[in-house]
Design a protein around this motif. Structure first.
Motif: not given
Ligand code: DUC
Ligand code: ZN
Ligand code: ZN
Length: 493
Positions: A65-69, A158-160, A246-248, A323-325
């Motif tokens: 639920a958190h990856c950057h493509l 959405f992410k802020i 996210v990503h704590v 992953s925060d890929h």
């Protein structure tokens, strides 16, 4: 006249599975028809295709639920994975749903960002995908029209950002977008780091000639994450809306989240493999540039903080393990060495690859190392993210009616090398790490994409998913004010 054989009851039957869900474990067969789980039980009728799981663990396909493509980046830098290579790597590592980000550019419309991202993905993804949005410019048009309409169309998260010049919102803007999340039923994800503190520390370090990758961690100490986490919690409390941090990365942000929860606030949290398996030492002990491979934000901390993250994974603090890929190549002009140059830490592209290793790392070092139950593994990697982002129960569970997204696990010790992976990145931060398992098979909506050795491409098999209201939102935060200025007579609060 010869009679044609009776049609098989199922398209696929996975037999003799040790089925693991977020709650239970059972031994049974799984019958799949038209991409969905149709029946579960002993001795099911035949399938057109039969797979014998041989008693091995079968978990729901992962939801990353958190990856950057293929996200737009500034300057010469480009992300290395697109919807083809990113979802290929995801499938080979047991992930069958990805949620990357459609990022609004400041001065541009959010709707345009979503439409453009839809085009980029169309016909290319091998596994199903949904989009989070990134809101960088909350104009009245975005707040009053675009965001409500997009949420209604199934883009319900959405992410802020509280840092990064091209992305960050100020506190008033954050209140505005959180109010929209509250009124329209969206999950707001928050990247919590204090931008001013980072900028000030970066200037000081650079002026002193401390520009090596390891100073990235010095410029982003835990207090900048702690302060922003506390501020995000306070802003969410003011608006009376759940948020997901996210990503704590470690103790200080964790303490803020525990404190908020002790007050009854609905603050959810995500962490990532880099906060379990890397430390700031991976950014370098000397001024070597090699540490740029592990530059991500927030930075990895130390082994004591890794323990804090393990505790939070096991005791329910975290709902999501992503992953925060964020894939940048090592060689070439567009990655960790922009235009082939070794740059000061503040200009190193932030992010590390991890879409393929997320599930096998946690299964190996969590479940098989005795640090986590298999049920908790499923909750964190699949069920929890599906619930957080409105995809449950279609995704994230092995149940009748759910999509037939399955991973069969193969135990066996091996040492990871980047050559084993399927992403388009020329390194992995986990090179040389010991693994105890890998998916023997990944099945996405009934189709075998990965058989433990070979990936069978299925571009276009992956479909864009419309997300419902995140089920984690069902429990509203407690009301903090009798008079709540964010409410209007007709918004239902
Ligand atoms: N940090 C982010 O916030 N996003 C991408 C990668 C990273 O390191
Ligand atoms: Zn972030
Ligand atoms: Zn990210």
């Amino acid at each position: 006249m010869t009679e044609s054989p009776p049609a098989a009851a199922f398209d696929l039957v996975v037999r003799n599975a040790r089925v693991i869900t977020a709650a239970d474990e059972m031994h049974c067969d799984i019958g799949v028809k038209d991409g969905r789980i149709m029946q579960m039980g002993a001795g099911l009728a035949g399938g057109t295709r039969e797979i014998d799981a041989q008693g091995r663990a079968v978990t729901p396909g992962g939801v990353d639920a958190h990856c950057h493509l293929e996200e737009i980046t500034s300057g010469p830098v480009r992300m290395a994975d697109d919807f083809d290579t990113g979802t290929r790597a995801a499938a080979c590592g047991g992930t069958t749903t990805v949620i990357p980000f459609a990022a609004q550019q400041k001065g541009h419309s959010l709707r345009a960002a979503v439409e453009e991202y839809r085009q980029r993905a169309a016909g290319r993804a091998h596994v199903d995908y949904a989009f989070h949005m990134i809101v960088t410019d909350p104009t009245p048009e975005v707040l009053e029209r675009e965001l409500p309409a997009l949420i209604a169309e199934g883009f319900t998260s959405f992410k802020i950002y509280m840092t990064y010049d091209a992305l960050k919102l100020d506190d008033g803007q954050i209140l505005d977008v959180l109010s929209v999340a509250r009124a329209h039923g969206a999950m707001a994800m928050v990247h919590a780091e204090n931008a001013e503190c980072i900028a000030w520390l970066t200037r000081k370090l650079e002026a002193a000639g401390r520009t090596a990758p390891r100073f990235h961690a010095v410029a982003r100490p835990m207090l900048v994450e702690r302060e922003a986490t506390h501020r995000a919690i306070s802003l969410a409390e003011l608006v009376d809306v759940p948020i997901l941090i996210v990503h704590v990365s470690g103790r200080e942000a964790v303490e803020q989240i525990r404190w908020a929860r002790s007050k009854g606030l609905k603050i959810f949290a995500e962490t990532c493999p880099q906060y379990l398996f890397l430390t700031s030492e991976d950014l370098g002990l000397d001024d070597s540039y090699e540490g740029a491979k592990c530059v991500c934000s927030p930075p990895p901390r130390d082994s004591a903080n890794q323990e804090v993250i393990w505790d939070g994974l096991n005791d329910g603090l975290f709902s999501v393990f992503s992953s925060d890929h964020a894939p940048f190549r090592w060689d070439g002009e567009q990655g960790k060495r922009p235009q082939g140059q070794e740059v000061a830490f503040g200009r190193i592209p932030n992010g590390i690859p991890g879409i393929e290793t997320r599930m096998p790392l946690l299964w190996s070092q969590g479940v098989l190392a005795g640090r986590m139950t298999p049920q908790r593994f499923v909750e964190l990697t699949s069920t929890g993210p599906a619930k957080a982002y409105g995809l449950h129960p279609r995704k994230g569970c092995i149940a009748i009616g759910a999509d037939a997204d399955l991973v069969i696990w193969q135990e066996g010790d091996f040492t990871l090398t980047n050559g084993m992976l399927h992403h388009n990145v020329d390194y992995t931060p986990y090179e040389g790490m010991q693994f105890k398992a890998w998916p023997a098979m990944t099945i996405a909506r009934g189709q075998v994409l990965w058989d433990g050795r070979h990936f069978t491409p299925a571009p276009g098999h992956g479909q864009l998913l419309a997300c419902g209201e995140p089920s984690l939102l069902a429990e509203r935060a407690r009301f903090t004010h009798r008079y709540r200025p964010q409410c209007t007579a007709d918004d239902g609060c």
